[in-house]
Design a protein around this motif. Structure first.
Motif, PDB file in Angstrom:
ATOM      1  N   PRO A  95     -51.503  15.551  33.727  1.00 24.87           N
ATOM      2  CA  PRO A  95     -52.225  15.044  34.761  1.00 24.87           C
ATOM      3  C   PRO A  95     -51.593  13.598  35.199  1.00 24.87           C
ATOM      4  CG  PRO A  95     -53.509  15.336  32.725  1.00 24.87           C
ATOM      5  CD  PRO A  95     -52.092  15.553  32.288  1.00 24.87           C
ATOM      6  N   VAL A  96     -52.217  13.656  36.451  1.00 26.88           N
ATOM      7  CA  VAL A  96     -51.659  12.213  37.072  1.00 26.88           C
ATOM      8  C   VAL A  96     -51.660  11.096  36.571  1.00 26.88           C
ATOM      9  CG1 VAL A  96     -52.198  10.617  39.118  1.00 26.88           C
ATOM     10  CG2 VAL A  96     -52.070  13.123  39.562  1.00 26.88           C
ATOM     11  N   ASN A  97     -50.686  10.318  36.166  1.00 30.44           N
ATOM     12  CA  ASN A  97     -50.982   9.110  35.650  1.00 30.44           C
ATOM     13  C   ASN A  97     -49.933   7.953  36.267  1.00 30.44           C
ATOM     14  OD1 ASN A  97     -48.094   9.098  34.142  1.00 30.44           O
ATOM     15  ND2 ASN A  97     -49.225  10.744  32.995  1.00 30.44           N
ATOM     16  N   ILE A  98     -49.639   6.672  35.608  1.00 30.19           N
ATOM     17  CA  ILE A  98     -48.907   5.789  36.113  1.00 30.19           C
ATOM     18  C   ILE A  98     -47.203   6.270  36.493  1.00 30.19           C
ATOM     19  CG2 ILE A  98     -47.861   3.593  35.773  1.00 30.19           C
ATOM     20  CD1 ILE A  98     -50.180   2.498  34.592  1.00 30.19           C
ATOM     21  N   ASN A  99     -46.919   6.998  35.499  1.00 33.71           N
ATOM     22  CA  ASN A  99     -45.582   7.516  35.801  1.00 33.71           C
ATOM     23  C   ASN A  99     -45.658   8.390  36.670  1.00 33.71           C
ATOM     24  OD1 ASN A  99     -44.356   6.445  33.223  1.00 33.71           O
ATOM     25  ND2 ASN A  99     -45.643   7.838  32.149  1.00 33.71           N
ATOM     26  N   THR A 100     -46.664   9.219  36.965  1.00 32.00           N
ATOM     27  CA  THR A 100     -46.602  10.313  38.107  1.00 32.00           C
ATOM     28  C   THR A 100     -46.630   9.446  39.537  1.00 32.00           C
ATOM     29  OG1 THR A 100     -48.076  11.774  37.068  1.00 32.00           O
ATOM     30  CG2 THR A 100     -47.783  12.223  38.951  1.00 32.00           C
ATOM     31  N   VAL A 101     -47.151   8.493  39.627  1.00 34.29           N
ATOM     32  CA  VAL A 101     -47.417   7.786  41.024  1.00 34.29           C
ATOM     33  C   VAL A 101     -46.304   7.147  41.233  1.00 34.29           C
ATOM     34  CG1 VAL A 101     -48.726   5.937  41.929  1.00 34.29           C
ATOM     35  CG2 VAL A 101     -49.824   7.631  40.688  1.00 34.29           C
ATOM     36  N   ASN A 102     -45.562   6.269  40.137  1.00 32.65           N
ATOM     37  CA  ASN A 102     -44.322   5.856  40.308  1.00 32.65           C
ATOM     38  C   ASN A 102     -43.100   6.609  40.786  1.00 32.65           C
ATOM     39  OD1 ASN A 102     -45.266   3.272  39.603  1.00 32.65           O
ATOM     40  ND2 ASN A 102     -44.702   3.253  37.538  1.00 32.65           N
ATOM     41  N   ILE A 103     -43.119   7.793  40.121  1.00 33.79           N
ATOM     42  CA  ILE A 103     -41.994   8.676  40.614  1.00 33.79           C
ATOM     43  C   ILE A 103     -42.109   9.291  41.891  1.00 33.79           C
ATOM     44  CG2 ILE A 103     -40.942  10.853  39.776  1.00 33.79           C
ATOM     45  CD1 ILE A 103     -41.596  10.123  36.713  1.00 33.79           C
ATOM     46  N   LEU A 104     -43.359   9.548  42.180  1.00 36.41           N
ATOM     47  CA  LEU A 104     -43.640  10.379  43.429  1.00 36.41           C
ATOM     48  C   LEU A 104     -43.450   9.458  44.694  1.00 36.41           C
ATOM     49  CD1 LEU A 104     -44.169  13.252  44.174  1.00 36.41           C
ATOM     50  CD2 LEU A 104     -46.628  12.749  43.843  1.00 36.41           C
ATOM     51  N   PHE A 105     -44.066   8.114  44.481  1.00 36.24           N
ATOM     52  CA  PHE A 105     -44.089   7.384  45.593  1.00 36.24           C
ATOM     53  C   PHE A 105     -43.188   6.260  45.582  1.00 36.24           C
ATOM     54  CE2 PHE A 105     -48.345   9.299  45.118  1.00 36.24           C
ATOM     55  CZ  PHE A 105     -48.217  10.169  46.410  1.00 36.24           C
ATOM     56  N   GLY A 106     -42.281   6.248  44.697  1.00 39.67           N
ATOM     57  CA  GLY A 106     -41.471   5.083  44.622  1.00 39.67           C
ATOM     58  C   GLY A 106     -42.026   3.810  44.197  1.00 39.67           C
ATOM     59  N   LEU A 107     -43.232   3.825  43.450  1.00 44.34           N
ATOM     60  CA  LEU A 107     -43.677   2.611  43.121  1.00 44.34           C
ATOM     61  C   LEU A 107     -43.221   1.867  41.912  1.00 44.34           C
ATOM     62  CD1 LEU A 107     -47.172   3.295  44.257  1.00 44.34           C
ATOM     63  CD2 LEU A 107     -45.597   2.156  45.427  1.00 44.34           C
ATOM     64  N   ASN A 108     -43.562   0.691  41.536  1.00 46.64           N
ATOM     65  CA  ASN A 108     -43.362   0.107  40.307  1.00 46.64           C
ATOM     66  C   ASN A 108     -44.533  -0.503  39.621  1.00 46.64           C
ATOM     67  OD1 ASN A 108     -41.878  -1.069  38.238  1.00 46.64           O
ATOM     68  ND2 ASN A 108     -41.301  -2.920  39.156  1.00 46.64           N
ATOM     69  N   ILE A 109     -45.715   0.221  39.654  1.00 47.01           N
ATOM     70  CA  ILE A 109     -46.733  -0.036  38.910  1.00 47.01           C
ATOM     71  C   ILE A 109     -46.652  -0.292  37.266  1.00 47.01           C
ATOM     72  CG2 ILE A 109     -49.169   0.537  37.964  1.00 47.01           C
ATOM     73  CD1 ILE A 109     -49.312   2.300  40.674  1.00 47.01           C
ATOM     74  N   THR A 110     -46.847  -1.622  36.851  1.00 44.35           N
ATOM     75  CA  THR A 110     -46.549  -1.914  35.721  1.00 44.35           C
ATOM     76  C   THR A 110     -47.688  -2.310  34.441  1.00 44.35           C
ATOM     77  OG1 THR A 110     -46.344  -4.248  36.312  1.00 44.35           O
ATOM     78  CG2 THR A 110     -44.506  -2.729  36.081  1.00 44.35           C
ATOM     79  N   ALA A 111     -49.219  -2.112  35.098  1.00 39.33           N
ATOM     80  CA  ALA A 111     -50.357  -2.274  34.448  1.00 39.33           C
ATOM     81  C   ALA A 111     -51.353  -1.488  34.856  1.00 39.33           C
ATOM     82  CB  ALA A 111     -50.737  -4.002  34.625  1.00 39.33           C
ATOM     83  N   ILE A 112     -52.008  -1.338  33.804  1.00 36.39           N
ATOM     84  CA  ILE A 112     -53.479  -0.402  34.141  1.00 36.39           C
ATOM     85  C   ILE A 112     -54.035  -0.976  35.346  1.00 36.39           C
ATOM     86  CG2 ILE A 112     -55.803   0.044  33.133  1.00 36.39           C
ATOM     87  CD1 ILE A 112     -54.030   0.334  30.471  1.00 36.39           C
TER      88      ILE A 112
END
Length: 380
Positions: free
Chosen positions: A101-118
């Motif tokens: 399922p969608v999680n932080i890794n999904t969003v970072n890879i797909l949209f080139g982001l760098n989310i580092t915290a919940i």
């Protein structure tokens, strides 16, 4: 009594039927007949060793056992050794493999982001989510309220169209409500406490459930061809409820099935980076690819690998009830027949016209056994 009398008749040798038969054999002295139209036991859980590659594969698609119910976990321990396994799923989106399922890794890879915290993930989801001021009525609203439009358009909508031949807006909210969305880095597909595979496969597991001498199994036998020639004290039916009441003249319920394309790759360790890779894009004419060699309950080493391309279809063995208003309203009419019919009990996914995971299938059968032994059964 005639020779063709049985205290209990069970229609279907899959997981639901196996639980009912096993419970009667283990706790009573009743005779049990299991009638199965296919040439094998196991229902859609049936697996076997592929002759060419020596890899254990499933004929009807991957089955992954997981449960949060301790009594279900304790029950299945009786019939197999279990190999711990946390299932992970990837999806190919825009040429990238992203976790589902969608999680932080999904969003970072797909949209080139760098989310580092919940907290950052929560904020990103809140910004994307669409809010409704009424009770959600379909799966499109569920998905948009949870992940927003960008993820919905690339992951949820196209895959749903391929799987169900309907848009999420045409399906009830339960379809996409089943898929979790996480605000952390957990790449596991399931989060239940107990996750494992039977060491020798599901066919062996179910065969062990049928071991009692009180149980008679007839394969390659259609119940509707023989039901006038056998006498049953009680009958448990695990097939489609509309098939049982076909003579009532109501329209048929709608189901989705699957077709499988088998491919073997010689002298290849693995074909893809995980056991299950989804392909949501409408450009691909299949929904996912399953590579069973990744699963840890393989009993042989193989120099080759084998994959199965899955495609959703309206034809073939029924797999998935289609949860929309038309089918739910029609099912209520079938349910009325079932509740007024003595000595016939409906067990499992198809008979209840409801999606069950494997543990829910077992739980449904265990509860039904207890209810019917105590004579307080009805479909709820």
């Amino acid at each position: 009594m005639p020779d063709d009398y049985y205290d209990i008749c069970v229609v279907g040798a899959g997981l639901s039927g196996a639980v009912i038969a096993e419970r009667y054999a283990a706790t009573t002295e009743k005779t049990v007949l299991v009638v199965e139209k296919r040439e094998h036991i196991g229902g859609n859980c049936y697996d076997f060793i592929d002759n060419e590659t020596r890899i254990r594969v499933s004929k009807y698609g991957a089955h992954l056992f997981h449960t949060k119910y301790e009594y279900v976990w304790d029950y299945v321990q009786q019939f197999s050794e279990w190999v711990p396994y946390s299932h992970k799923v990837l999806a190919v989106v825009r040429g990238k493999h992203v976790p589902i399922p969608v999680n932080i890794n999904t969003v970072n890879i797909l949209f080139g982001l760098n989310i580092t915290a919940i907290e950052e993930m929560d904020a990103w989801l809140k910004q994307e989510q669409i809010r409704y001021n009424y009770k959600l009525t379909n799966s499109e609203e569920v998905a948009l309220s949870r992940v927003g439009k960008k993820l919905y358009e690339v992951l949820f909508k196209p895959y749903t169209i391929k799987q169900w031949n309907k848009t999420p807006a045409e399906l009830g909210p339960t379809v996409l409500a089943r898929i979790p969305v996480r605000n952390n880095w957990d790449n596991r597909y399931f989060s239940d406490q107990y996750q494992a595979l039977p060491k020798r496969g599901y066919t062996n597991l179910i065969d062990n459930m049928f071991k009692s001498s009180q149980i008679t199994i007839r394969l390659n036998t259609d119940y509707f061809d023989i039901r006038k020639r056998i006498k049953c004290g009680k009958t448990y039916f695990s097939g489609p409820v509309d098939r049982y009441y076909a003579e009532k003249g109501l329209p048929a319920l709608e189901y989705r099935s699957l077709s499988f394309e088998r491919k073997v790759f010689k002298n290849m360790n693995h074909f893809q980076p995980g056991s299950v890779v989804n392909h949501p894009s409408l450009k691909d004419n299949f929904t996912r690819i399953v590579e069973y060699k990744w699963l840890p309950n393989q009993q042989f080493e193989s120099n080759d690998t084998i994959v199965f391309y899955e495609r959703s279809t309206a034809d073939g063995e029924p797999y998935y009830p289609v949860p929309n208003a038309r089918n739910q309203n029609l099912y209520k009419r079938y349910k009325n027949f079932a509740n007024s019919d003595p000595d016939i009990y409906f067990v499992g996914r198809l008979a209840n016209y409801k999606y069950f995971n494997m543990d829910e299938t077992i739980m449904n059968a265990l509860l039904l056994f207890n209810q019917t032994v105590n004579n307080n059964y009805k479909i709820t």
